[in-house]
Write an enzyme that holds these catalytic residues in place. Structure first.
Site, PDB file in Angstrom:
ATOM      1  N   GLN A  17      43.624  64.606  19.701  1.00 40.69           N
ATOM      2  CA  GLN A  17      43.798  65.668  20.701  1.00 40.69           C
ATOM      3  C   GLN A  17      45.107  65.665  21.468  1.00 40.69           C
ATOM      4  OE1 GLN A  17      41.561  67.452  24.698  1.00 40.69           O
ATOM      5  NE2 GLN A  17      40.461  66.051  23.376  1.00 40.69           N
ATOM      6  N   GLU A 139      40.458  59.454  26.065  1.00 36.26           N
ATOM      7  CA  GLU A 139      40.373  60.375  27.199  1.00 36.26           C
ATOM      8  C   GLU A 139      39.791  59.739  28.468  1.00 36.26           C
ATOM      9  OE1 GLU A 139      40.433  63.298  29.771  1.00 36.26           O
ATOM     10  OE2 GLU A 139      41.195  63.727  27.768  1.00 36.26           O
ATOM     11  N   ASP A 168      43.813  63.583  27.560  1.00 31.80           N
ATOM     12  CA  ASP A 168      44.366  63.971  26.262  1.00 31.80           C
ATOM     13  C   ASP A 168      45.216  65.238  26.353  1.00 31.80           C
ATOM     14  OD1 ASP A 168      43.630  62.009  24.372  1.00 31.80           O
ATOM     15  OD2 ASP A 168      41.586  62.727  24.348  1.00 31.80           O
ATOM     16  N   GLY A 248      43.004  70.456  52.097  1.00 28.69           N
ATOM     17  CA  GLY A 248      42.845  70.523  53.537  1.00 28.69           C
ATOM     18  C   GLY A 248      42.069  71.730  54.014  1.00 28.69           C
TER      19      GLY A 248
END
Length: 415
Positions: A17, A139, A168, A248
């Protein structure tokens, strides 16, 4: 129109990937990407998670659009000769082998430089230089090592990995940018260079706001926008923040009408300060506009849980799309929780080319993700992924190999 990377030739030694994400982007932008695969097997993802026996999997097809595939045994002498010819004729070599594999294959930086000093060699690795440099990474390992997992999830639960493939595909995106920058610099210097994108580094780059928060926490011992405030305790590291906004602006995922039966009947709702009066009017709490306990952002931070509980009473009276329509009339930031089924059917995403339908000779018609980057003078046409070795003869003939040469290479199982 010409393509942005038209004339750039990429030697693609990537698999699975991270690397294929990078080379697919380059192909979408017009580069000629030549994917080198092992005869009879090819990229491991051709057979992984198959839904149709004997047919390239969606895992493979959705990561290898717009490429050409050749088969080549680089362990054989004549295979190495073909590889050297490819190196001489290409601009970029991209690989995501295990650490040291490229050197063991004899494709050292010195060898590449000798054959083609203008070549850019781009690599995905799990970690950069350091104590973990030789480790193999996938991953979820990248998400954990890059700081994402420790800061994802709810405060009373374990670390979580995200369904977005930030390790990935996220690294592939970073590497593609590095390659384009190296190509641009080569126009001035005439020289190639090495480009490295470690997966840990890419994930950390995507988690930079959490590194920001670590420094804020060390300075003040508390972060007012986190759900632990004001009732919970903060430790010495950035905690998991549930569904709180990272910028925030207080936000939360709230139930909508039908949530009992639909796991995605939810909406993300942000109590932005500028639209607080509008929020109060929509949910029927006009008195909160001037109430000292709710009138300012700082005051509201002390009451976020009851505030969102009250807002949720309103969102539960609307389905998520109706809620969106009402809230957008007042410029209240929000977004529906969309399932993959809903995204696949979204007409606007199909119109923009973000979701595309692709015809494949053995799979038939399937859905895929199109180029997420839109350019006015270089539109992307998504073409199907190549069959294993589909373009071997074509590519080698472009390198000057005759029909007799190809027959010999095939007889010796080089291609």
């Amino acid at each position: 129109m010409s393509k942005a990377l038209e004339g750039v030739r990429v030697l693609d030694f990537t698999h699975v990937q991270s690397g294929p994400t990078c080379t697919q982007l380059l192909a979408w932008f017009g580069a000629d990407v030549i994917k080198v695969e092992r005869a009879g097997e090819g990229d491991a993802t051709r057979g992984q998670l198959r839904d149709i026996p004997g047919v390239d999997s969606l895992y493979f097809t959705m990561l290898n659009h717009n490429k050409r595939s050749i088969t080549l045994d680089t362990k054989k002498a004549k295979g190495r000769e073909v590889l050297d010819s490819l190196i001489k004729s290409c601009d970029v070599l991209v690989e995501n082998f295990a650490p040291g594999a490229l050197d063991r294959m004899g494709i050292t930086w010195a060898h590449v430089q000798k054959l083609n000093p203008r070549m850019i060699v781009a690599s995905v690795k799990g970690f950069g230089p350091g104590k973990y440099a030789e480790c193999k990474v996938y991953e979820n390992v990248a998400q954990c090592a890059g700081g994402a997992a420790s800061t994802t999830g709810f405060e009373d639960g374990p670390p979580l990995v995200t369904g977005a493939q930030i390790g990935d595909s996220g690294t592939g995106l970073h590497l593609a940018l590095g390659i384009v920058a190296a190509l641009y610099q080569r126009e001035r210097t005439g020289r190639g260079q090495k480009v490295l994108a470690p997966m840990q580094d890419a994930v950390l780059n995507l988690c930079r706001v959490k590194l920001r928060d670590q420094q804020r926490l060390e300075r003040s011992g508390v972060m007012h926008e986190y759900p632990q405030y004001p009732d919970g305790q903060f430790g010495d590291a950035v905690p998991r923040a549930g569904n709180a906004s990272g910028g925030g602006q207080p936000g939360a995922i709230l139930k909508c009408k039908g949530w009992e039966a639909d796991p995605n009947a939810y909406i993300y709702f942000i109590t932005q300060a500028a639209v607080w009066p509008a929020i109060c009017r929509v949910i029927g709490e006009e008195g909160w506009v001037d109430d000292a306990a709710y009138a300012t952002p700082a005051a509201r931070l002390l009451h976020l849980k009851p505030i969102f509980a009250r807002i949720e009473k309103w969102t539960m009276t609307q389905d998520k799309f109706a809620a969106m329509d009402i809230l957008n009339e007042h410029d209240i930031p929000c977004g529906p929780i969309l399932s993959m089924k809903e995204i696949a059917a979204d007409a606007s995403l199909r119109e923009s080319g973000t979701i595309v339908e692709v015809d494949h000779p053995t799979r038939g018609r399937y859905l895929s993700v199109g180029n997420p980057i839109k350019m006015s003078d270089s539109p992307t046409e998504v073409t199907r992924s190549p069959l294993l070795g589909e373009h071997t003869d074509e590519v080698l003939q472009q390198l000057g190999y005759s029909s007799e040469d190809l027959a010999t290479l095939r007889a010796e199982k080089v291609i």
